[in-house]
Write an enzyme that holds these catalytic residues in place. Structure first.
Site, PDB file in Angstrom:
ATOM      1  N   THR A   1       0.788  -1.119  -0.064  1.00 35.26           N
ATOM      2  CA  THR A   1      -0.027   0.038   0.181  1.00 35.26           C
ATOM      3  C   THR A   1       0.922   1.250  -0.033  1.00 35.26           C
ATOM      4  O   THR A   1       0.731   2.012  -1.013  1.00 35.26           O
ATOM      5  CB  THR A   1      -0.964   0.019   1.211  1.00 35.26           C
TER       6      THR A   1
ATOM      7  N   LYS B   1      -0.369 -10.926   7.031  1.00 40.97           N
ATOM      8  CA  LYS B   1      -0.129  -9.489   7.487  1.00 40.97           C
ATOM      9  C   LYS B   1      -1.709  -8.958   7.556  1.00 40.97           C
ATOM     10  O   LYS B   1      -2.308  -8.649   6.596  1.00 40.97           O
ATOM     11  CB  LYS B   1       0.733  -8.874   6.607  1.00 40.97           C
TER      12      LYS B   1
HETATM   13  C1  ELE Z   1      -0.232  -0.951   6.096  1.00 41.65           C
HETATM   14  C2  ELE Z   1      -0.592   0.464   5.250  1.00 41.65           C
HETATM   15  C3  ELE Z   1      -2.036   0.685   5.216  1.00 41.65           C
HETATM   16  C4  ELE Z   1       0.959  -1.193   5.856  1.00 41.65           C
HETATM   17  C5  ELE Z   1       1.638  -1.365   3.376  1.00 41.65           C
HETATM   18  C6  ELE Z   1       1.544  -2.079   4.709  1.00 41.65           C
HETATM   19  O1  ELE Z   1       1.824  -0.289   3.341  1.00 41.65           O
HETATM   20  O2  ELE Z   1       1.993  -2.107   2.455  1.00 41.65           O
HETATM   21  O3  ELE Z   1      -3.436   1.559   8.658  1.00 41.65           O
HETATM   22  O4  ELE Z   1      -4.609   1.819   6.380  1.00 41.65           O
HETATM   23  O5  ELE Z   1      -2.668   3.370   7.146  1.00 41.65           O
HETATM   24  O6  ELE Z   1      -1.076  -1.978   5.529  1.00 41.65           O
HETATM   25  O7  ELE Z   1       0.249   1.372   5.566  1.00 41.65           O
HETATM   26  O8  ELE Z   1      -2.016   1.051   6.771  1.00 41.65           O
HETATM   27  P1  ELE Z   1      -3.276   2.050   7.206  1.00 41.65           P
HETATM   28  O9  ELE Z   1       1.731  -3.335   4.594  1.00 41.65           O
END
Ligand code: ELE
Length: 289
Positions: A43, A154
């Site tokens: 993400t 995860k």
């Molecule tokens: C979290 C994301 C989303 C970490 C990635 C991650 O970035 O790929 O809580 O919605 O901001 O999944 O940062 O997190 P929220 O694995």
């Protein structure tokens, strides 16, 4: 239990394309400073907005500098998902991960299972599920995950009970939580954290891991609350955008910016944000060893 800090690494963009040299430098720095592994094309890495060719280029480029890498290969084009699994098979990496195919909210569970089974059949590396209901609209809960022989999950949820349920029902599964706000507690009671804050305070995560292993919950919580403040501030500007400015400021090198539709901060916003980060950076340096 050995707990891990896995950094979901951002993808630096310059002139509309991933800047692989900057990304390699950033990955090297966060691994040197405290992260145990990196998670690419997730993400924070703006994975869903990258083309197949860009994701292959990132995989090749980053796996040249480290094998401590988990690659997020998920998407809506099955040929590309399979193509990425095959690319990963050619490389020495820790594993592949995928979120659920998103957008199509009425897909039956049997289709979601087939999606992951296809990946499991082809992958020569351990497979992890990236559960991100807020992003995909689908909760791959413990009951679903128990039907697949994956290595780990995860779980990006701010509900710790949800993450603990995987641990309770599948004791041998690796379980990580992906919320920045649950990083400290994930280091204490899960296999670790996949917190985006590891992009900008990797040294603090190193300290947190030590505090967790010694049961020093006071210092662990102080570090957590500092991370909370930084992430809350970043969210006011759009966290997927502001994380570039926060990371450049904290790490002391330029990690470039995001790519639209994730727009960079305007000049005024950036200056405002940086002013508010000054004392937070000082505090993180005091707390990091
Ligand atoms: C979290 C994301 C989303 C970490 C990635 C991650 O970035 O790929 O809580 O919605 O901001 O999944 O940062 O997190 P929220 O694995």
């Amino acid at each position: 239990m050995v707990c891990e800090v896995i950094a979901p690494v951002l993808t630096p963009f310059a002139h509309g394309a991933p800047d692989l040299e900057v990304m390699r430098g950033h990955v090297t720095a966060i691994l040197e400073q405290g992260a145990d592994a990196v998670f690419v094309c997730g993400t924070t890495g703006l994975g869903p907005s990258l083309s197949f060719q860009e994701r292959v280029a990132i995989l090749r480029s980053i796996s040249d500098v480290t094998n401590r890498i988990i690659v997020q290969i998920g998407g809506l084009n099955m040929d590309e998902v399979i193509g990425l699994v095959k690319e990963c098979n050619e490389r020495d990496i820790m594993g592949v991960a995928s979120f659920a195919p998103y957008y199509y909210q009425r897909l039956p569970e049997s289709h979601l299972l087939k999606y992951f089974q296809n990946i499991l059949e082809l992958s020569e590396h351990p497979v992890y599920i990236y559960n991100y209901p807020a992003g995909t609209g689908k909760d791959l809960d413990p009951n679903f995950v128990s039907k697949l022989s994956v290595a780990g999950i995860k779980d990006t949820s701010e509900n710790l009970v949800h993450s603990l349920e995987y641990r309770r029902k599948m004791p041998s599964l690796k379980v990580y939580n992906g919320s920045d706000f649950l990083a400290a507690v994930s280091l204490l009671v899960l296999d670790g954290t996949v917190a985006s804050a590891a992009n900008f305070v990797p040294k603090l995560f190193f300290t947190m891991k030590r505090s967790a292993s010694k049961g020093q919950t006071d210092s662990l919580l102080r570090a957590q609350f500092l991370i909370d403040e930084i992430v809350e501030l970043g969210r006011k500007y759009g966290y997927l955008s502001s994380i570039y400015d926060i990371t450049s400021y904290f790490m002391g090198y330029d990690v470039r910016g995001p790519r639209p539709p994730i727009f960079p901060l305007g000049q005024d916003e950036r200056e405002q944000l940086l002013r508010q980060l000054v004392t937070l950076k000082e505090q993180s340096e005091e707390m990091s060893e």
